[in-house]
Write a protein that holds these residues in place. Structure first.
Motif, PDB file in Angstrom:
ATOM      1  N   MET A 316       0.838  -1.210   0.000  1.00  0.00           N
ATOM      2  CA  MET A 316       0.000   0.000   0.000  1.00  0.00           C
ATOM      3  C   MET A 316       0.870   1.256   0.000  1.00  0.00           C
ATOM      4  O   MET A 316       0.607   2.215  -0.737  1.00  0.00           O
ATOM      5  N   SER A 317       1.923   1.252   0.829  1.00  0.00           N
ATOM      6  CA  SER A 317       2.809   2.421   0.885  1.00  0.00           C
ATOM      7  C   SER A 317       3.499   2.636  -0.452  1.00  0.00           C
ATOM      8  O   SER A 317       3.625   3.773  -0.915  1.00  0.00           O
ATOM      9  N   LEU A 318       3.933   1.537  -1.068  1.00  0.00           N
ATOM     10  CA  LEU A 318       4.631   1.660  -2.353  1.00  0.00           C
ATOM     11  C   LEU A 318       3.675   2.185  -3.421  1.00  0.00           C
ATOM     12  O   LEU A 318       4.033   3.049  -4.225  1.00  0.00           O
ATOM     13  N   GLU A 319       2.458   1.682  -3.414  1.00  0.00           N
ATOM     14  CA  GLU A 319       1.491   2.146  -4.415  1.00  0.00           C
ATOM     15  C   GLU A 319       1.185   3.628  -4.225  1.00  0.00           C
ATOM     16  O   GLU A 319       1.109   4.384  -5.184  1.00  0.00           O
ATOM     17  N   ASN A 320       1.024   4.035  -2.957  1.00  0.00           N
ATOM     18  CA  ASN A 320       0.775   5.461  -2.700  1.00  0.00           C
ATOM     19  C   ASN A 320       1.925   6.333  -3.159  1.00  0.00           C
ATOM     20  O   ASN A 320       1.729   7.485  -3.522  1.00  0.00           O
ATOM     21  N   ALA A 321       3.129   5.783  -3.110  1.00  0.00           N
ATOM     22  CA  ALA A 321       4.302   6.556  -3.520  1.00  0.00           C
ATOM     23  C   ALA A 321       4.509   6.485  -5.034  1.00  0.00           C
ATOM     24  O   ALA A 321       5.478   7.040  -5.550  1.00  0.00           O
ATOM     25  N   GLY A 322       3.596   5.790  -5.734  1.00  0.00           N
ATOM     26  CA  GLY A 322       3.726   5.672  -7.189  1.00  0.00           C
ATOM     27  C   GLY A 322       4.914   4.828  -7.611  1.00  0.00           C
ATOM     28  O   GLY A 322       5.504   5.029  -8.667  1.00  0.00           O
ATOM     29  N   TYR A 323       5.256   3.854  -6.788  1.00  0.00           N
ATOM     30  CA  TYR A 323       6.412   3.002  -7.070  1.00  0.00           C
ATOM     31  C   TYR A 323       6.192   2.194  -8.352  1.00  0.00           C
ATOM     32  O   TYR A 323       5.108   1.643  -8.556  1.00  0.00           O
ATOM     33  N   ALA A 324       7.208   2.136  -9.196  1.00  0.00           N
ATOM     34  CA  ALA A 324       7.101   1.365 -10.441  1.00  0.00           C
ATOM     35  C   ALA A 324       7.619  -0.052 -10.223  1.00  0.00           C
ATOM     36  O   ALA A 324       8.818  -0.293 -10.250  1.00  0.00           O
ATOM     37  N   PHE A 325       6.712  -0.981  -9.969  1.00  0.00           N
ATOM     38  CA  PHE A 325       7.119  -2.389  -9.827  1.00  0.00           C
ATOM     39  C   PHE A 325       7.546  -2.917 -11.195  1.00  0.00           C
ATOM     40  O   PHE A 325       6.814  -2.739 -12.161  1.00  0.00           O
ATOM     41  N   PRO A 326       8.690  -3.584 -11.275  1.00  0.00           N
ATOM     42  CA  PRO A 326       9.068  -4.133 -12.572  1.00  0.00           C
ATOM     43  C   PRO A 326       8.077  -5.207 -13.024  1.00  0.00           C
ATOM     44  O   PRO A 326       7.682  -6.056 -12.230  1.00  0.00           O
ATOM     45  N   GLU A 327       7.656  -5.131 -14.300  1.00  0.00           N
ATOM     46  CA  GLU A 327       6.738  -6.131 -14.847  1.00  0.00           C
ATOM     47  C   GLU A 327       7.499  -7.427 -15.089  1.00  0.00           C
ATOM     48  O   GLU A 327       8.704  -7.422 -15.303  1.00  0.00           O
ATOM     49  N   LEU A 328       6.778  -8.533 -15.078  1.00  0.00           N
ATOM     50  CA  LEU A 328       7.405  -9.804 -15.446  1.00  0.00           C
ATOM     51  C   LEU A 328       7.545  -9.839 -16.964  1.00  0.00           C
ATOM     52  O   LEU A 328       6.705  -9.291 -17.678  1.00  0.00           O
ATOM     53  N   PRO A 329       8.596 -10.495 -17.478  1.00  0.00           N
ATOM     54  CA  PRO A 329       8.733 -10.584 -18.928  1.00  0.00           C
ATOM     55  C   PRO A 329       7.580 -11.377 -19.535  1.00  0.00           C
ATOM     56  O   PRO A 329       7.087 -12.335 -18.935  1.00  0.00           O
ATOM     57  N   LYS A 330       7.132 -10.933 -20.695  1.00  0.00           N
ATOM     58  CA  LYS A 330       6.084 -11.687 -21.396  1.00  0.00           C
ATOM     59  C   LYS A 330       6.742 -12.847 -22.129  1.00  0.00           C
ATOM     60  O   LYS A 330       7.948 -12.851 -22.368  1.00  0.00           O
ATOM     61  N   THR A 331       5.921 -13.838 -22.540  1.00  0.00           N
ATOM     62  CA  THR A 331       6.437 -14.931 -23.369  1.00  0.00           C
ATOM     63  C   THR A 331       7.071 -14.322 -24.616  1.00  0.00           C
ATOM     64  O   THR A 331       6.515 -13.405 -25.220  1.00  0.00           O
ATOM     65  N   ALA A 332       8.247 -14.830 -24.994  1.00  0.00           N
ATOM     66  CA  ALA A 332       8.993 -14.195 -26.084  1.00  0.00           C
ATOM     67  C   ALA A 332       8.468 -14.573 -27.474  1.00  0.00           C
ATOM     68  O   ALA A 332       8.383 -13.735 -28.361  1.00  0.00           O
ATOM     69  N   VAL A 333       8.109 -15.846 -27.637  1.00  0.00           N
ATOM     70  CA  VAL A 333       7.815 -16.332 -29.001  1.00  0.00           C
ATOM     71  C   VAL A 333       6.531 -17.143 -29.024  1.00  0.00           C
ATOM     72  O   VAL A 333       6.279 -17.952 -28.120  1.00  0.00           O
TER      73      VAL A 333
END
Ligand code: ATP
Ligand code: MG
Length: 425
Positions: A316-333
């Motif tokens: 909740m604190s991170l979201e309020n601070a607008g923290y950018a969580f790294p996305e998981l990589p999508k399937t490549a192929v």
């Protein structure tokens, strides 16, 4: 149609759309603990009930009204763990971990905890904690290190300026005895006004009044004598030394004599990291020194200090601070096919990609080529290709770059190598 069964009250699903936040926090925590030399320990979800009655203390809210307790077929009383410290102390004693190098530095993450509380924002019946426990070091330097672990975590998340560290010393059994008497003397005239719980616990655990969520009790507590005025010389020195260290390390803090964690085995340092912007349930991390606990649970005396940090409140604190969580990589192929007869061959090709470390999916539904490409688009893959008789015969295939790059042609044997290069470049 059968009726749907819903989640138990106070629990939550963690969905694929948010799992990247959990992975990220877990990775940051693991690195942090490695950097400080803490080792992970995992204990069972349930323990013998007595562990918590003795370990958390029978005058606490947790033991009096928040435990999920069940009886097994053999008549044993078992309880879903409401917290992580008592199980870790049990494991240290049961496995003689105290016989190894000291200090012993342990962490758990994420640990599910269970408390039968009234659910609200930031308060669930199943929640997750990251915590550390440090055994075998009674110095102010050990207190500073434990606080520093939490502070460093917040710093790595960019939250250090958004949380306030509140610090207190609740003394030792020697100085607390005099304080207890003073507090009971102060509270006695208000006895009829206190909430039922505080009144009932006035003799055994009068410091609870500082922790009480009733407004009347909070009002009464405002005028109460403060532990910091009763500390013995040793406890005062310890507390002053910790404050000096924190000041020299430039870790901002505020002394708050109303932070108590009022259990008998808590000694000296207690602290909380409080957020200004996640609502009423603002304590993200709470910790303290529990030098009496190991003995209470049947071991030889061994000092300990640790904290528990609520992951849901951290998120909740991170979201309020607008923290950018790294996305998981999508399937490549995505590897499609013109015809189901090519299924095994297609599977071999995606297998080769996967073994080369390139994530890949294929059709397993029997869709048309057009529908396969549409699905590949939804997946957000970087590259897509379709295998047909022609591609097999010529050993060449055209690969579509789904993110706007030029399509390219490559031999089937060279597929993994070429895609690897493109993904890297
Ligand atoms: P509170 O005063 O909010 O009830 P507590 O003193 O009971 O907190 P601790 O036992 O110190 O909490 O637990 C450590 C941390 O775990 C808390 O600071 C908080 O971040 C988190 N936590 C505690 N209870 C819950 C809950 N029911 N739901 C979500 N997080 C919780
Ligand atoms: Mg609580």
């Amino acid at each position: 149609m059968a009726t749907m069964i819903q989640l138990p009250k106070g629990t939550r699903d963690i969905l694929p759309s948010e799992i990247h936040k959990w992975y990220h926090i877990e990775a940051v925590v693991r690195q942090l603990c490695q950097d400080f030399g803490y080792q992970e320990i995992r204990t069972p979800v349930f323990e013998n009930t007595d562990l918590f009655v003795r370990g958390v203390g029978d005058t606490t809210d947790i033991v009096q009204k928040e435990m999920f307790t069940m009886v097994d077929a053999g008549g044993r009383s078992l309880t879903l763990r409401p917290e992580g410290t008592s199980p870790v102390v049990r494991a240290v004693l049961e496995n003689s971990l105290y016989a190894g190098p000291m200090p012993l530095k342990l962490f758990y993450n994420p640990l599910t905890c269970y408390r039968a509380e009234k659910p609200q924002a930031g308060r669930q019946r199943e929640f997750h904690q990251f915590g550390i426990e440090l055994f075998g070091a009674a110095t102010p330097a050990a207190d500073a290190e434990v606080i520093l672990v939490a502070y460093e975590l917040f710093r790595r998340f960019g939250l250090a300026d958004r949380l306030l560290l509140k610090l207190n010393s609740i003394g030792c059994p020697v100085c607390r005895a005099a304080y207890r008497n003073a507090l009971i003397d102060y509270l006695t005239p208000y006895k009829d006004e206190l909430c039922d719980t505080c009144r009932q616990r006035m003799d055994k655990n009068p410091m609870r009044v500082f922790d009480c969520k009733s407004e009347i009790c909070q009002g009464i507590a405002k005028g109460a004598p403060l532990i910091t005025d009763y500390l013995c010389d040793d406890c005062r020195e310890h507390f002053e030394s910790l404050q000096e260290t924190l000041a020299e390390l430039e870790i901002p803090f505020e002394v708050d004599p109303t932070i108590v964690r009022g259990l008998d085995y808590y000694r000296r340092t207690v602290f909380e990291f409080v957020s200004g912007d996640i609502g009423a349930q603002a304590t993200v991390c709470g910790g303290g020194r529990y030098d009496g606990l190991v003995e209470e649970l049947g071991g030889d005396p061994l000092p300990g200090i640790g904290f528990g940090l609520g992951i849901e409140r951290l998120i909740m604190s991170l979201e309020n601070a607008g923290y950018a969580f790294p996305e998981l990589p999508k399937t490549a192929v995505y590897v499609g096919m013109t015809d189901g007869s090519l299924d095994v061959l297609t599977t071999r090709i995606v297998t080769a990609l996967r073994r080369a470390g390139i994530s890949a999916e294929k059709d397993i539904v029997g869709r048309s080529v057009k529908a396969q490409m549409k699905y590949a688009g939804k997946l957000g893959v970087r590259f897509a290709l379709i295998l047909g008789e022609n591609e097999i015969e010529t050993n060449r295939v055209t690969v579509k770059d789904m993110q706007g790059g030029e399509p390219f042609e490559v031999s089937l044997d060279g597929l993994a190598g070429t895609i690897e290069e493109k993904l890297r470049g």
